[in-house]
Enzyme design. Structure first.
Site, PDB file in Angstrom:
ATOM      1  N   SER A  60       0.824  -1.208   0.000  1.00 46.66           N
ATOM      2  CA  SER A  60       0.000   0.000   0.000  1.00 46.66           C
ATOM      3  C   SER A  60       0.862   1.263   0.000  1.00 46.66           C
ATOM      4  O   SER A  60       1.820   1.372   0.764  1.00 46.66           O
ATOM      5  CB  SER A  60      -0.897   0.004   1.240  1.00 46.66           C
ATOM      6  OG  SER A  60      -1.679   1.159   1.262  1.00 46.66           O
TER       7      SER A  60
ATOM      8  N   GLY B  93       0.837  10.402   6.142  1.00 43.33           N
ATOM      9  CA  GLY B  93      -0.387  10.750   6.882  1.00 43.33           C
ATOM     10  C   GLY B  93      -1.656  10.254   6.212  1.00 43.33           C
ATOM     11  O   GLY B  93      -2.696  10.908   6.286  1.00 43.33           O
TER      12      GLY B  93
ATOM     13  N   CYS C 151      -3.001   2.430  12.317  1.00 44.51           N
ATOM     14  CA  CYS C 151      -3.370   3.834  12.543  1.00 44.51           C
ATOM     15  C   CYS C 151      -3.849   4.042  13.978  1.00 44.51           C
ATOM     16  O   CYS C 151      -4.356   3.122  14.608  1.00 44.51           O
ATOM     17  CB  CYS C 151      -4.470   4.273  11.578  1.00 44.51           C
ATOM     18  SG  CYS C 151      -4.996   3.031  10.436  1.00 44.51           S
TER      19      CYS C 151
ATOM     20  N   THR D 128       5.255  -0.266   8.713  1.00 49.64           N
ATOM     21  CA  THR D 128       6.558   0.381   8.975  1.00 49.64           C
ATOM     22  C   THR D 128       6.880   0.431  10.473  1.00 49.64           C
ATOM     23  O   THR D 128       6.009   0.269  11.324  1.00 49.64           O
ATOM     24  CB  THR D 128       6.555   1.823   8.434  1.00 49.64           C
ATOM     25  OG1 THR D 128       5.388   2.480   8.927  1.00 49.64           O
ATOM     26  CG2 THR D 128       6.559   1.851   6.935  1.00 49.64           C
TER      27      THR D 128
HETATM   28  C1  LIG Z   1       5.424   6.376   0.816  1.00 54.16           C
HETATM   29  C2  LIG Z   1       4.780   5.260   1.578  1.00 54.16           C
HETATM   30  C3  LIG Z   1       3.395   5.287   1.755  1.00 54.16           C
HETATM   31  C4  LIG Z   1       2.773   4.257   2.466  1.00 54.16           C
HETATM   32  N1  LIG Z   1       1.400   4.271   2.619  1.00 54.16           N
HETATM   33  C5  LIG Z   1       0.784   3.237   3.272  1.00 54.16           C
HETATM   34  C6  LIG Z   1      -0.637   3.189   3.391  1.00 54.16           C
HETATM   35  O1  LIG Z   1      -1.357   4.064   2.900  1.00 54.16           O
HETATM   36  N2  LIG Z   1      -1.197   2.128   4.060  1.00 54.16           N
HETATM   37  C7  LIG Z   1      -0.434   1.120   4.595  1.00 54.16           C
HETATM   38  O2  LIG Z   1      -0.985   0.172   5.164  1.00 54.16           O
HETATM   39  N3  LIG Z   1       0.915   1.141   4.473  1.00 54.16           N
HETATM   40  C8  LIG Z   1       1.530   2.161   3.832  1.00 54.16           C
HETATM   41  N4  LIG Z   1       2.894   2.169   3.699  1.00 54.16           N
HETATM   42  C9  LIG Z   1       3.679   1.037   4.234  1.00 54.16           C
HETATM   43  C10 LIG Z   1       3.990   0.037   3.114  1.00 54.16           C
HETATM   44  O3  LIG Z   1       2.810  -0.460   2.548  1.00 54.16           O
HETATM   45  C11 LIG Z   1       4.843  -1.131   3.663  1.00 54.16           C
HETATM   46  O4  LIG Z   1       4.104  -1.789   4.681  1.00 54.16           O
HETATM   47  C12 LIG Z   1       6.164  -0.651   4.224  1.00 54.16           C
HETATM   48  O5  LIG Z   1       6.731   0.351   3.394  1.00 54.16           O
HETATM   49  C13 LIG Z   1       7.158  -1.790   4.419  1.00 54.16           C
HETATM   50  O6  LIG Z   1       7.507  -2.368   3.195  1.00 54.16           O
HETATM   51  P1  LIG Z   1       8.870  -1.992   2.415  1.00 54.16           P
HETATM   52  O7  LIG Z   1       9.984  -2.085   3.414  1.00 54.16           O
HETATM   53  O8  LIG Z   1       8.937  -2.991   1.321  1.00 54.16           O
HETATM   54  O9  LIG Z   1       8.699  -0.592   1.927  1.00 54.16           O
HETATM   55  C14 LIG Z   1       3.545   3.192   3.008  1.00 54.16           C
HETATM   56  C15 LIG Z   1       4.934   3.184   2.820  1.00 54.16           C
HETATM   57  C16 LIG Z   1       5.550   4.197   2.113  1.00 54.16           C
HETATM   58  C17 LIG Z   1       7.052   4.152   1.941  1.00 54.16           C
END
Ligand SMILES: Cc1cc2nc3c(=O)[nH]c(=O)nc-3n(C[C@H](O)[C@H](O)[C@H](O)COP(=O)(O)O)c2cc1C
Length: 305
Positions: free
Chosen positions: A22, A73, A131, A194
Site C-alpha cells: 500500500s 499521513g 493507525c 513500517t
Molecule cells: C510512501 C509510503 C506510503 C505508504 N502508505 C501506506 C498506506 O497508505 N497504508 C499502509 O498500510 N501502508 C503504507 N505504507 C507502508 C507500506 O505499505 C509497507 O508496509 C512498508 O513500506 C514496508 O515495506 P517496504 O519495506 O517494502 O517498503 C507506506 C509506505 C511508504 C514508503
C-alpha cells in the site's frame, strides 16, 4: 522449462508472489495494465478512509542509508471518490486488487467497507490497524490484542469478502495480536507495516518531520520483518503475507521459507519500478536450489526440520 511462480493466499491464486505494498503504486492507468504489471501478482491500493484526508504537511519522505522514512499521513481521496474514479481501473485490472482500508472509528470503517463492497472486482480488503485509535489513547489499533480484536470484529460486520489484516510491528507481542486477529475471522495477515523512527535535519538542528516520528521501511527493516513473519507464521493457521524490506529474489524466497505465502514490496519500487519483474526473474534459482518443483513449495520449508 519455466518455473511455476503461482502462489496462493488462502483461496486467492496469484500468478507471482510479489504485491506492491500500500502507498507505492500510482493510480495512473498505464500502471494498472500492460508491461508495468510484469512480475506483479496482485495490486494493493493506497490507504482508503471514509472521508478524504490531506495527509501531513512539511517533509513527508526522508532517505536514510538503508531505507526510507515516511510521514504521508494516509493522504487519500476518500472512499466515495475512490469508488467513483477508480472502479473501472479495479474492474479491468488483470491481477487481483487488494483495497487497503484505514482503521478509523468502527462505524467509519464499517461504512468505508460497505461502500467498497459495491465496487466490482476487489479481491480482498486489507485492514490497516497501524493507525491511531482516535477514541482511545491514540495508540495504534494493532498494538494490543483487545484493540486489534475490536477492529477486526468491526470490519467483519461490514465485509463478507476476503479480509486481510495488516499488523503493526510496534506491538510488544505481534504473535499474540496475530492470534487475536485470526480468532475474529481474518482470512490472512500482512506482516507488517513500517517501524517507528525519526530523522534529525542536521542543517537546522531540528527533527526533520513535523510529527517528529515517521515510519521506517526498506532494507533496514528486512531482518526485523523476517523475524516477525517467522513468529506470526508459527502462531496462526491462516496465510501470512510477508512485508518489510523485501528488495530482491533472495529476500522474497527467505520470507516464503519462513512461512509467508506471498510478499508485499514497498520501498524497492521507488528505486526500481520493475522490482517485481527482477524479483521474479531470480526466484527460479531458489526453487531449484531447494529441490522444489514450483515456488509455492517453498512456503514454510525452513520450518520443517
Ligand atoms: C510512501 C509510503 C506510503 C505508504 N502508505 C501506506 C498506506 O497508505 N497504508 C499502509 O498500510 N501502508 C503504507 N505504507 C507502508 C507500506 O505499505 C509497507 O508496509 C512498508 O513500506 C514496508 O515495506 P517496504 O519495506 O517494502 O517498503 C507506506 C509506505 C511508504 C514508503
Amino acid at each position: 522449462m519455466t518455473t511455476n511462480l503461482t502462489v496462493r493466499v488462502g483461496d486467492l491464486e496469484l500468478r507471482s508472489p510479489v504485491i506492491p505494498a500500500s502507498g507505492v503504486w500510482p493510480y495512473a492507468e498505464d500502471f494498472w495494465g500492460g508491461e508495468k504489471l510484469e512480475g506483479i501478482g496482485a495490486l494493493c491500493t493506497k490507504a482508503i478512509s471514509l472521508e478524504p484526508r490531506a495527509g501531513n504537511g512539511g517533509v513527508r519522505i526522508w532517505e536514510t542509508p538503508s531505507g526510507v522514512l515516511n510521514s504521508i499521513g494516509l493522504q487519500n481521496c476518500g472512499v466515495r471518490e475512490f469508488a467513483a474514479c477508480y472502479a473501472e481501473l479495479v474492474k479491468n485490472c488483470p491481477v487481483p486488487v487488494i483495497a487497503n482500508v484505514v482503521m478509523e472509528r468502527p462505524a467509519e470503517t464499517r461504512e468505508t467497507l460497505r461502500i467498497l463492497s459495491e465496487v466490482e472486482g476487489i479481491a480482498a480488503a486489507e485492514l490497516n490497524i497501524s493507525c491511531p485509535n482516535a477514541d482511545g489513547d491514540g495508540m495504534a489499533w494493532g498494538v494490543c490484542c483487545e484493540q486489534a480484536a475490536v477492529a477486526v470484529r468491526a470490519a467483519r460486520e461490514a465485509w463478507n469478502g476476503r479480509l486481510w489484516v495488516k499488523l503493526t510491528p510496534q506491538s510488544a507481542d505481534i504473535a499474540a495480536v496475530a492470534r487475536a486477529v485470526e480468532a475474529e475471522g481474518a482470512d490472512a495477515i500482512v506482516c507488517a507495516n513500517t517501524w517507528l523512527g525519526m530523522a534529525m535535519d542536521m542543517t537546522v538542528g531540528k527533527p526533520a518531520f513535523g510529527r517528529v516520528v515517521a515510519g521506517l521501511s526498506g532494507p533496514a527493516v528486512f531482518p526485523l520483518a523476517l523475524r516477525a513473519v517467522w513468529q506470526v507464521c508459527g502462531a496462526v493457521k491462516i496465510p501470512v503475507v510477508g512485508c518489510g524490506g523485501v528488495s530482491n529474489a533472495s529476500d522474497c524466497a527467505a520470507m516464503l521459507l519462513a512461512g509467508a505465502s506471498a510478499v508485499e514490496v514497498g520501498s524497492a519500487f521507488f528505486a526500481d519500478v520493475k522490482a517485481g519483474a527482477s524479483i521474479c526473474e531470480g526466484l527460479p534459482e531458489f526453487v531449484k536450489r531447494y529441490g522444489a518443483s514450483e515456488l509455492l513449495e517453498l512456503t514454510g520449508r525452513a520450518r520443517i526440520s
